[in-house]
Write a protein that holds these residues in place. Structure first.
Motif, mmCIF file in Angstrom:
data_model
loop_
_atom_site.group_PDB
_atom_site.id
_atom_site.type_symbol
_atom_site.label_atom_id
_atom_site.label_comp_id
_atom_site.label_asym_id
_atom_site.label_seq_id
_atom_site.Cartn_x
_atom_site.Cartn_y
_atom_site.Cartn_z
ATOM 1 N N GLU A 172 5.162 -24.634 -56.210
ATOM 2 C CA GLU A 172 3.908 -25.370 -56.335
ATOM 3 C C GLU A 172 3.009 -24.844 -57.445
ATOM 4 O O GLU A 172 2.001 -25.474 -57.777
ATOM 5 C CB GLU A 172 3.135 -25.316 -55.003
ATOM 6 C CG GLU A 172 3.877 -25.945 -53.836
ATOM 7 C CD GLU A 172 3.101 -25.819 -52.544
ATOM 8 O OE1 GLU A 172 1.861 -25.808 -52.591
ATOM 9 O OE2 GLU A 172 3.738 -25.715 -51.478
ATOM 10 N N TYR A 173 3.332 -23.709 -58.013
ATOM 11 C CA TYR A 173 2.488 -23.107 -59.049
ATOM 12 C C TYR A 173 2.996 -23.529 -60.426
ATOM 13 O O TYR A 173 4.092 -23.177 -60.828
ATOM 14 C CB TYR A 173 2.502 -21.584 -58.925
ATOM 15 C CG TYR A 173 1.334 -20.908 -59.611
ATOM 16 C CD1 TYR A 173 1.195 -20.944 -60.984
ATOM 17 C CD2 TYR A 173 0.364 -20.234 -58.875
ATOM 18 C CE1 TYR A 173 0.124 -20.337 -61.618
ATOM 19 C CE2 TYR A 173 -0.714 -19.611 -59.495
ATOM 20 C CZ TYR A 173 -0.816 -19.677 -60.867
ATOM 21 O OH TYR A 173 -1.876 -19.072 -61.488
ATOM 22 N N THR A 174 2.182 -24.288 -61.167
ATOM 23 C CA THR A 174 2.562 -24.750 -62.499
ATOM 24 C C THR A 174 2.207 -23.685 -63.536
ATOM 25 O O THR A 174 1.065 -23.233 -63.612
ATOM 26 C CB THR A 174 1.850 -26.064 -62.846
ATOM 27 O OG1 THR A 174 2.194 -27.057 -61.869
ATOM 28 C CG2 THR A 174 2.282 -26.551 -64.227
ATOM 29 N N VAL A 175 3.187 -23.300 -64.330
ATOM 30 C CA VAL A 175 3.017 -22.240 -65.322
ATOM 31 C C VAL A 175 2.299 -22.787 -66.552
ATOM 32 O O VAL A 175 2.588 -23.887 -67.031
ATOM 33 C CB VAL A 175 4.378 -21.660 -65.727
ATOM 34 C CG1 VAL A 175 4.206 -20.520 -66.732
ATOM 35 C CG2 VAL A 175 5.130 -21.164 -64.501
ATOM 36 N N LYS A 176 1.363 -21.999 -67.075
ATOM 37 C CA LYS A 176 0.626 -22.350 -68.292
ATOM 38 C C LYS A 176 1.033 -21.412 -69.430
ATOM 39 O O LYS A 176 1.558 -20.315 -69.195
ATOM 40 C CB LYS A 176 -0.885 -22.248 -68.053
ATOM 41 C CG LYS A 176 -1.405 -23.095 -66.911
ATOM 42 C CD LYS A 176 -2.907 -22.998 -66.801
ATOM 43 C CE LYS A 176 -3.400 -21.577 -66.542
ATOM 44 N NZ LYS A 176 -2.875 -21.006 -65.307
ATOM 45 N N ALA A 177 0.773 -21.855 -70.650
ATOM 46 C CA ALA A 177 1.079 -21.034 -71.816
ATOM 47 C C ALA A 177 0.348 -19.705 -71.728
ATOM 48 O O ALA A 177 -0.846 -19.660 -71.417
ATOM 49 C CB ALA A 177 0.675 -21.762 -73.097
ATOM 50 N N GLY A 178 1.074 -18.606 -71.974
ATOM 51 C CA GLY A 178 0.480 -17.276 -71.944
ATOM 52 C C GLY A 178 0.476 -16.604 -70.599
ATOM 53 O O GLY A 178 0.097 -15.432 -70.485
ATOM 54 N N ASP A 179 0.891 -17.315 -69.551
ATOM 55 C CA ASP A 179 0.902 -16.709 -68.214
ATOM 56 C C ASP A 179 1.895 -15.554 -68.151
ATOM 57 O O ASP A 179 2.939 -15.565 -68.808
ATOM 58 C CB ASP A 179 1.298 -17.736 -67.153
ATOM 59 C CG ASP A 179 0.148 -18.625 -66.718
ATOM 60 O OD1 ASP A 179 -1.007 -18.318 -67.092
ATOM 61 O OD2 ASP A 179 0.390 -19.611 -66.005
ATOM 62 N N VAL A 180 1.560 -14.555 -67.344
ATOM 63 C CA VAL A 180 2.485 -13.474 -67.006
ATOM 64 C C VAL A 180 2.957 -13.704 -65.578
ATOM 65 O O VAL A 180 2.183 -13.601 -64.629
ATOM 66 C CB VAL A 180 1.806 -12.094 -67.117
ATOM 67 C CG1 VAL A 180 2.768 -10.995 -66.649
ATOM 68 C CG2 VAL A 180 1.366 -11.825 -68.545
ATOM 69 N N VAL A 181 4.224 -14.060 -65.445
ATOM 70 C CA VAL A 181 4.827 -14.285 -64.124
ATOM 71 C C VAL A 181 5.648 -13.046 -63.781
ATOM 72 O O VAL A 181 6.561 -12.677 -64.519
ATOM 73 C CB VAL A 181 5.711 -15.545 -64.126
ATOM 74 C CG1 VAL A 181 6.365 -15.731 -62.765
ATOM 75 C CG2 VAL A 181 4.886 -16.775 -64.492
ATOM 76 N N TRP A 182 5.318 -12.426 -62.672
ATOM 77 C CA TRP A 182 5.904 -11.131 -62.319
ATOM 78 C C TRP A 182 6.506 -11.213 -60.919
ATOM 79 O O TRP A 182 5.807 -11.482 -59.943
ATOM 80 C CB TRP A 182 4.801 -10.066 -62.384
ATOM 81 C CG TRP A 182 5.223 -8.645 -62.168
ATOM 82 C CD1 TRP A 182 6.463 -8.174 -61.866
ATOM 83 C CD2 TRP A 182 4.385 -7.497 -62.231
ATOM 84 N NE1 TRP A 182 6.453 -6.809 -61.754
ATOM 85 C CE2 TRP A 182 5.188 -6.362 -61.976
ATOM 86 C CE3 TRP A 182 3.026 -7.316 -62.492
ATOM 87 C CZ2 TRP A 182 4.673 -5.070 -61.945
ATOM 88 C CZ3 TRP A 182 2.512 -6.027 -62.468
ATOM 89 C CH2 TRP A 182 3.321 -4.913 -62.205
ATOM 90 N N TRP A 183 7.819 -10.992 -60.842
ATOM 91 C CA TRP A 183 8.521 -10.880 -59.561
ATOM 92 C C TRP A 183 8.826 -9.407 -59.288
ATOM 93 O O TRP A 183 9.356 -8.719 -60.160
ATOM 94 C CB TRP A 183 9.833 -11.662 -59.601
ATOM 95 C CG TRP A 183 9.666 -13.157 -59.591
ATOM 96 C CD1 TRP A 183 9.539 -13.965 -60.680
ATOM 97 C CD2 TRP A 183 9.627 -14.005 -58.447
ATOM 98 N NE1 TRP A 183 9.412 -15.271 -60.282
ATOM 99 C CE2 TRP A 183 9.468 -15.329 -58.913
ATOM 100 C CE3 TRP A 183 9.707 -13.785 -57.070
ATOM 101 C CZ2 TRP A 183 9.386 -16.428 -58.062
ATOM 102 C CZ3 TRP A 183 9.636 -14.879 -56.217
ATOM 103 C CH2 TRP A 183 9.472 -16.180 -56.710
ATOM 104 N N ASP A 184 8.500 -8.953 -58.089
ATOM 105 C CA ASP A 184 8.810 -7.563 -57.725
ATOM 106 C C ASP A 184 9.432 -7.539 -56.336
ATOM 107 O O ASP A 184 8.984 -8.221 -55.410
ATOM 108 C CB ASP A 184 7.545 -6.692 -57.715
ATOM 109 C CG ASP A 184 7.876 -5.223 -57.489
ATOM 110 O OD1 ASP A 184 8.362 -4.575 -58.430
ATOM 111 O OD2 ASP A 184 7.664 -4.731 -56.353
#
Length: 344
Positions: free
Chosen positions: A135-147
């Motif tokens: 449901e979260y739409t990614v925007k330019a410059g976003d930092v998406v972090w999976w841990d």
């Protein structure tokens, strides 16, 4: 007709004929491909430059950032979600509940139950997302972090310092909010410097104020600056330590120094030596705004911690991949403290 007039008419006719022939040859050259004389090259019209495709930064780590599995810049398409971004980049991804829950990445999957459970958690721009990855739409410059980490102590880890200067840049851009840097007595000048550093990162409006208990409850991004002894006297901060498990706090400020914890919530060390600083990140429990704490065992320690926020453009992510940090003699020590055998 005189001879001179005939000559004039003849010259005009020759000129008109030459012009007609020249025009015909020009048109033929435009419509037919002909070999160019040796040494000449054709010039192909260049198409209009296409806009660069927007990118996001995808990080995949485990054990609260102790081990980095992937660090890439990833192009994003229109209406691409966090889940799409992950699955477009990584082959080994297993999901459940119609893709809303990520069970496994790169062969590392959910294990255990209760306090022994380990799972994948995701964050965007230094904050835990409050919706499913689908449901979260990614925007330019976003930092998406999976841990990937344990549930035993920090079931909820709402914020991290690793994506700095996010989340303060986002708060300013999206909500036109004024970030506040609040200083305990004696640290006003350092707070002003910190506000200036944030402003340099295009963090919108940033103001420095003296310590004010009422402002602690206002809905704005907040950075608190002061030594551990002074901040330990704050009733507001004492309430945070009581909720440290829910707020993902891996250190506690005391009158004696900085008490740190491991990934299971076990106290590991109380830092008392001069020059030791810490930088902690969480979310205000009432306003849900970013709340960072810049502190240390003494003035030098506070200054050392604050200096982590003074970066240049060459250091895009200077605090990657820390959830929080203790700084001792210029050495950055990861928080929570993770046992080496856990990282294997």
């Amino acid at each position: 007709m005189k001879r001179k007039e005939w000559l004039t008419i003849a010259m005009v006719c020759v000129f008109l004929l030459a012009a007609a022939v020249g025009l015909y040859q020009y048109r033929e050259a435009q419509t037919n491909e002909r070999p160019l004389p040796q040494g000449q090259t054709s010039v192909t019209p260049q198409p209009d430059k296409q806009p660069e495709q927007p990118i996001a930064h995808l990080w995949i780590t485990r054990d609260f950032g102790a081990s980095t599995l992937l660090d890439e810049q990833v192009p994003i398409g229109q209406a691409e979600t966090v889940s799409d971004l992950l699955q477009d980049t990584v082959d080994e991804v297993e999901t459940s509940y119609n893709g809303s829950f990520v069970q496994s990445i790169m062969g590392i999957g959910s294990t255990g139950s209760g306090e022994q459970k380990q799972d994948w958690f995701y964050y965007v721009n230094g904050k835990a997302a409050e919706v499913a990855a689908t449901e979260y739409t990614v925007k330019a410059g976003d930092v998406v972090w999976w841990d990937y980490h344990s549930w035993k102590y920090a079931i909820n880890t709402p914020a991290q310092i690793g994506a700095y200067p996010h989340p303060f840049v986002d708060a300013a851009a999206e909500a036109a909010q004024t970030a506040v840097v609040m200083a305990s007595p004696g640290y006003e000048a350092l707070a002003r410097q910190t506000a200036a550093w944030l402003t340099a990162h295009k963090a919108g409006q940033v103001k420095q104020i003296a310590w004010n208990d009422e402002e602690l409850q206002a809905a704005h991004p907040l950075i608190l600056v002061g030594d551990s002894k002074a901040l330990a006297n704050s009733a507001f901060l004492r309430s945070l330590w009581e909720q440290k498990q829910q707020l993902g706090l891996f250190a506690e400020l005391t009158a004696d120094g900085i008490r740190t914890f491991d990934q299971y919530g076990k106290p590991r060390k109380v830092w008392t030596s001069g020059g030791t600083g810490t930088l902690l990140a969480t979310i205000h429990p009432a306003t849900r705004q970013p709340l960072w704490i810049v502190s240390g065992t003494d003035r030098q320690g506070v200054e050392n911690a604050a200096a982590l926020l003074r970066t240049d453009e060459a250091e895009q992510w200077p605090l990657q991949p820390y959830f929080s940090v203790v700084l001792n003699q210029q050495q950055k020590i990861q928080l929570p403290i993770v046992d080496k055998e856990v990282q294997q």
